[in-house]
Enzyme design. Structure first.
Site, PDB file in Angstrom:
ATOM      1  N   HIS A  49       0.817  -1.208   0.000  1.00 33.87           N
ATOM      2  CA  HIS A  49       0.000   0.000   0.000  1.00 33.87           C
ATOM      3  C   HIS A  49       0.857   1.266   0.000  1.00 33.87           C
ATOM      4  CE1 HIS A  49      -3.880  -2.078   1.632  1.00 33.87           C
ATOM      5  NE2 HIS A  49      -3.416  -2.632   0.534  1.00 33.87           N
ATOM      6  N   GLU A  87       0.754   4.033   1.764  1.00 32.43           N
ATOM      7  CA  GLU A  87       1.215   4.530   3.066  1.00 32.43           C
ATOM      8  C   GLU A  87       2.433   3.748   3.532  1.00 32.43           C
ATOM      9  OE1 GLU A  87      -3.376   4.176   3.354  1.00 32.43           O
ATOM     10  OE2 GLU A  87      -1.755   3.265   2.207  1.00 32.43           O
ATOM     11  N   CYS A  94      -6.194   1.550   5.238  1.00 33.83           N
ATOM     12  CA  CYS A  94      -6.749   0.308   5.770  1.00 33.83           C
ATOM     13  C   CYS A  94      -6.248   0.180   7.212  1.00 33.83           C
ATOM     14  CB  CYS A  94      -6.303  -0.887   4.924  1.00 33.83           C
ATOM     15  SG  CYS A  94      -4.546  -1.282   5.069  1.00 33.83           S
ATOM     16  N   CYS A 114      -2.390  -0.436   7.526  1.00 27.53           N
ATOM     17  CA  CYS A 114      -1.598   0.777   7.282  1.00 27.53           C
ATOM     18  C   CYS A 114      -1.795   1.794   8.405  1.00 27.53           C
ATOM     19  CB  CYS A 114      -1.947   1.386   5.931  1.00 27.53           C
ATOM     20  SG  CYS A 114      -1.269   0.449   4.538  1.00 27.53           S
TER      21      CYS A 114
END
Length: 157
Positions: free
Chosen positions: A77, A79, A105, A108
């Site tokens: 992801h 992040e 999410c 993260c």
């Protein structure tokens, strides 16, 4: 001709950094969702990240998705990639802000919290309501930043 006043057409800092996150998202290699992230402290850009495959491996747009429980797990992801970029370059991100085109999410979110990031600015809400309650408990500020698609037009030189 300028009247000497600055800033009448300048975007604010939140919109500025969110626009950068949106641009970073254009590097995403998973067409299911293009997400970009930028980490900022004291109005200075520290790191960027977008969702894409593990460094050195094929990307979704090359070999397809690796689906598990309705999610593509081939990608890291945005992040997480921004936090990793900071770590690889020895950049301290404690007490920074992160701008993400979609809310993190839960996995993260936990990385962001443990990295010491104090504010999460997101463009669209994406999926996980738990971040609202836990961010309050931790003192992490969540900010929904709405960015217009139109960029300000400057005066001719």
């Amino acid at each position: 001709m300028s009247d000497g006043k600055r800033g009448s057409q300048r975007v604010g800092w939140d919109e500025y950094f969110m626009q950068i996150a949106r641009q970073v998202a254009t590097r995403s290699t998973c067409e299911r969702k293009h997400v970009g992230a930028v980490i900022v402290r004291d109005r200075m850009l520290l790191a960027t990240g977008y969702n894409g495959s593990i460094r050195g491996l094929a990307h979704c747009d090359e070999v397809g998705h690796l689906m598990e429980d309705g999610h593509c797990v081939r990608t890291v992801h945005a992040e997480a990639n921004a936090i990793v970029q900071a770590a690889r370059n020895g950049v301290r991100i404690d007490q920074a802000d992160i701008y993400v085109t979609a809310s993190p999410c839960f996995s993260c979110f936990k990385l962001i919290a443990n990295a010491g990031i104090r504010r999460i600015c997101f463009g669209e809400f994406y999926r996980d309501e738990r971040i609202f309650e836990i961010s309050q408990e931790l003192g992490i500020v969540l900010s929904h930043i709405v960015v217009s698609d139109a960029l300000p037009v400057g005066e001719p030189a």
